[in-house]
Structures are given as C-alpha cells and as structure tokens.
Design a protein around this motif. Structure first.
Motif, PDB file in Angstrom:
ATOM      1  N   ALA A  92      35.070  82.848  43.850  1.00 39.16           N
ATOM      2  CA  ALA A  92      33.921  83.719  43.585  1.00 39.16           C
ATOM      3  C   ALA A  92      33.763  84.751  44.705  1.00 39.16           C
ATOM      4  N   THR A  93      33.946  84.298  45.944  1.00 40.45           N
ATOM      5  CA  THR A  93      33.804  85.197  47.097  1.00 40.45           C
ATOM      6  C   THR A  93      34.916  86.240  47.126  1.00 40.45           C
ATOM      7  N   ALA A  94      36.167  85.803  46.887  1.00 46.68           N
ATOM      8  CA  ALA A  94      37.298  86.737  46.909  1.00 46.68           C
ATOM      9  C   ALA A  94      37.146  87.820  45.845  1.00 46.68           C
ATOM     10  N   MET A  95      36.718  87.415  44.640  1.00 43.13           N
ATOM     11  CA  MET A  95      36.557  88.412  43.581  1.00 43.13           C
ATOM     12  C   MET A  95      35.414  89.368  43.902  1.00 43.13           C
TER      13      MET A  95
ATOM     14  N   ALA B 229      29.160  92.628  34.327  1.00 46.03           N
ATOM     15  CA  ALA B 229      29.729  92.124  35.579  1.00 46.03           C
ATOM     16  C   ALA B 229      29.640  90.604  35.635  1.00 46.03           C
ATOM     17  N   LEU B 230      28.541  90.059  35.155  1.00 53.38           N
ATOM     18  CA  LEU B 230      28.376  88.601  35.112  1.00 53.38           C
ATOM     19  C   LEU B 230      29.448  87.967  34.225  1.00 53.38           C
ATOM     20  N   SER B 231      29.681  88.563  33.072  1.00 53.56           N
ATOM     21  CA  SER B 231      30.672  88.012  32.143  1.00 53.56           C
ATOM     22  C   SER B 231      32.082  88.118  32.727  1.00 53.56           C
ATOM     23  N   HIS B 232      32.353  89.210  33.443  1.00 59.70           N
ATOM     24  CA  HIS B 232      33.674  89.379  34.066  1.00 59.70           C
ATOM     25  C   HIS B 232      33.951  88.265  35.075  1.00 59.70           C
ATOM     26  N   GLY B 233      32.967  87.975  35.909  1.00 57.68           N
ATOM     27  CA  GLY B 233      33.125  86.894  36.876  1.00 57.68           C
ATOM     28  C   GLY B 233      33.296  85.546  36.199  1.00 57.68           C
ATOM     29  N   SER B 234      32.606  85.354  35.076  1.00 58.33           N
ATOM     30  CA  SER B 234      32.666  84.064  34.391  1.00 58.33           C
ATOM     31  C   SER B 234      34.043  83.778  33.814  1.00 58.33           C
ATOM     32  N   ASN B 235      34.827  84.811  33.520  1.00 56.96           N
ATOM     33  CA  ASN B 235      36.135  84.592  32.905  1.00 56.96           C
ATOM     34  C   ASN B 235      37.275  84.800  33.894  1.00 56.96           C
ATOM     35  N   ASP B 236      37.274  85.910  34.594  1.00 51.41           N
ATOM     36  CA  ASP B 236      38.438  86.250  35.422  1.00 51.41           C
ATOM     37  C   ASP B 236      38.564  85.410  36.687  1.00 51.41           C
TER      38      ASP B 236
ATOM     39  N   TRP C 167      34.857  73.785  46.508  1.00 50.72           N
ATOM     40  CA  TRP C 167      35.266  74.790  47.494  1.00 50.72           C
ATOM     41  C   TRP C 167      36.166  75.847  46.857  1.00 50.72           C
ATOM     42  N   VAL C 168      36.942  75.448  45.854  1.00 49.11           N
ATOM     43  CA  VAL C 168      37.794  76.410  45.148  1.00 49.11           C
ATOM     44  C   VAL C 168      36.933  77.389  44.353  1.00 49.11           C
TER      45      VAL C 168
ATOM     46  N   GLY D 116      28.036  85.693  40.899  1.00 52.90           N
ATOM     47  CA  GLY D 116      27.208  84.778  40.117  1.00 52.90           C
ATOM     48  C   GLY D 116      27.924  84.281  38.875  1.00 52.90           C
ATOM     49  N   GLY D 117      28.636  85.180  38.208  1.00 46.04           N
ATOM     50  CA  GLY D 117      29.348  84.792  36.993  1.00 46.04           C
ATOM     51  C   GLY D 117      30.439  83.776  37.244  1.00 46.04           C
ATOM     52  N   ALA D 118      31.074  83.877  38.420  1.00 51.26           N
ATOM     53  CA  ALA D 118      32.163  82.961  38.754  1.00 51.26           C
ATOM     54  C   ALA D 118      31.673  81.528  38.938  1.00 51.26           C
ATOM     55  N   LEU D 119      30.387  81.348  39.118  1.00 51.03           N
ATOM     56  CA  LEU D 119      29.831  80.010  39.350  1.00 51.03           C
ATOM     57  C   LEU D 119      29.325  79.350  38.068  1.00 51.03           C
TER      58      LEU D 119
END
Length: 336
Positions: A227-230, A184-191, A221-222, A55-58
């Motif tokens: 997001a899926t890979a992480m 975890a949300l913040s980690h996805g948002s940055n990394d 798509w990127v 979710g964070g990656a999006l």
C-alpha cells in the motif's frame, strides 16, 4: 545470510519497485479526467490519488490470492521465477510509460508469471483455468465499463436536459472530485493486491508461509508495504499517460469525467470483491470511450485508441518473452 534468503530479499525489493512503478504508471487511471477538465491542479490531484490508493490497498486480499496461487502450479514457483516475472513486467511498464501509452500493469504481471513459469517447467507450469479466469476478466471488464459509462452518460444527459450548461458544469466539477477519489480507491483495491500476491508467492516458495491449498494468506506487513509503495509511486505522478488519457481520446468535460470515473470505479471494486484481477487502465480507458461515444461515435479519437489497443494485445506476450529470457539468464547465475 544464505543464498535463498538473499534471493527472497531481492524479490521483495523488486516487487515493491514494481508496485511503485505501477503507482506512477497508473496515476492517470484515477486523475486524468479530473486534471484535463481543470477541476484540480495536477499536484493536488496526484496527492489525492496517492491517499485513496493507500486506503484502497487495505480493503482486502481476494485478488492477491488469485495472483498468488491461481496462475502457476506451486511446484514451478521459485524465487527466480518470481523475480523474472517482475523484471518482465517492469520492462513493459517502463517502455509504455516512456511513450505515454496507457498499458496494463496487470497484463504485464500475468505475462511475466506465465513466461517465467514456462521457462522453468514448460507450459505444464501454467494453470489453464486460472489463466483463463484472469484473461477473461481483463478482456470483459473494459467492455463492461464502456457499456456502463455509455448508458450512464445517456441517463445523466436526460436528467440535466433542462438545466443551463453553466450550472451543469459547476455541479459536475464538484461531483468529479468525489468520483476521482472513488476511482483512486478502487485502483488501490485491485492493483496493489497483485504485488501482495507476488510477495506472498515468494514467501511460500521460501517456506516462510505454509504451501497448503487453504493456507494462502497475505501477511499484514506485506499489505502495508505494498500500500505504501503504490501510494508513493502515485505521488510521483505519471504526466505522460495523464495527457494521453485525459486529452487525446476525447475532449472531456466534468460531466464526462464524472461518468467515466464512477463507472470505472464501480466495475473495479466489484471485480476486487470477486477476486478478479482486472486492468484498471483498460477499464478507465473503456469508460472514457463510452462517455465520448454516448454523444457521437466520432467524438472518440479512434486513431489514438487503436495505438492503445495494440499495446494491450502485445502486453502479455512481450512481458512473457522478456520474463522467459530473464529466467534463463538468472537461473544460470542464481540457480532454480
């Protein structure tokens, strides 16, 4: 299929592998405290982290733009440069993961880009202002996290000073589940955005995306692929580093875990909004130290933290050297 397209495909695959490794390498960032305090079993915590990482990656692409266009001059970026940078970063991530050292995937990627870019075009390939911005944010963010966590713990202790320890422990066990999800949300948002920036950089070099200054954008798509890979990498877990961060720096209680995670998440989300690529590993480690030091300085096991600090210092130069060597080797095989 032409050679350039084959190389682009290889770069995308390796970038997603890096993202996956980043996920399991940095799982500890989000859940080390919640596992070590016994609030959640490790498998449940890992799956929770994977969901929130996705979710964070999006949530945005500001960090991706900084990585993709702010470090290396566009004329020096080729598929082989990007591939070499990824190999250098992956090497350091796996090396530190094996020894259970919480190092920075962000530092490794920055070092890889600098080393590979210099291998192609010398130091002129590196954008000094962009590199300075990244390094400053990577250095300042754990200090900010330490201070916020330190002050936050003092404030929390003052608020619960008349409450029985058993009640405090019970309440913060519940609150820590919330703070772990926030982290975890913040980690996805940055990394995850760093890999988005790398893949987009490769697409620009190939010509699939316009190279104009204002045209850098991350394809949808990127975003979903990264997001899926992480998330999948996070689901694989990283038990070695979880043990280091959760048990070897300080003796954590739920109240400390809540303060550290909340402080780290706030610091990282603010950085993501500003487009600053910070090290989530450094931030959460700084926050754990701050939470421990708020009781007494001796609560922090400084011998362990010294080993972690040495890894931090070495990350960029070692990753840069490995990426530089990879570029020399790969360019002779693939060209460019």
């Amino acid at each position: 299929m032409n050679t350039l397209l084959v190389t682009l495909t290889l770069v995308i695959v390796v970038a997603l592998v890096f993202d996956y490794i980043n996920g399991f390498h940095d799982t500890a960032n989000a859940i080390a405290t919640v596992v070590s305090t016994g609030v959640l079993p490790i498998r449940t915590a890992v799956l929770l982290a994977a969901l929130f990482n996705f979710g964070g990656a999006l949530t945005g692409t500001a960090v991706a733009s900084t990585i993709g266009k702010g470090l290396i001059v566009p004329s020096a970026v080729t598929q082989v440069v990007v591939l070499s940078a990824l190999v250098g970063a992956i090497f350091w991530n796996l090396f530190t993961w094996y020894f259970g050292i919480p190092s920075s995937s962000s530092h490794a990627l920055v070092g890889g880009l600098v080393g590979a870019g210099a291998g192609r075009a010398g130091t002129a390939a590196v954008q000094g202002a962009g590199l300075l911005k990244v390094v400053k944010s990577l250095i300042i963010s754990p200090v900010v996290g330490f201070v916020i966590s330190f002050l936050g713990m003092i404030a929390i202790f003052w608020l619960v000073r008349r409450t029985r320890p058993a009640v405090v422990n019970r309440r913060f066990r519940i609150l820590q589940m919330v703070s772990a999800g926030f982290m975890a949300l913040s980690h996805g948002s940055n990394d995850a955005q760093k890999t988005m920036g790398i893949i987009t950089m490769a697409l620009v070099a190939y010509g699939a995306i316009p190279a104009g200054h204002g045209d850098f954008h991350v394809p949808l798509w990127v975003v979903f692929a990264c997001a899926t890979a992480m998330a999948l990498g996070t689901a694989a877990g990283g038990v070695r580093i979880i043990k280091t961060m959760g048990t070897k720096i300080i003796d954590l209680k739920p109240i400390h875990g809540f303060a550290a995670e909340t402080s780290a998440a706030a610091t990282i989300l603010t950085s993501s909004f500003l487009g600053m690529p910070v090290s989530t590993t450094h931030v959460i480690t700084g926050c754990i130290m701050g939470a421990g030091a708020s009781q007494r300085v001796s609560a922090v096991r400084w011998g362990v933290t010294t080993r972690i600090l040495w890894a931090w210092v070495l990350t960029i130069p070692v990753s840069a050297v490995v990426a530089w060597a990879c570029y020399l080797g790969l360019s002779s095989i693939l060209g460019g």
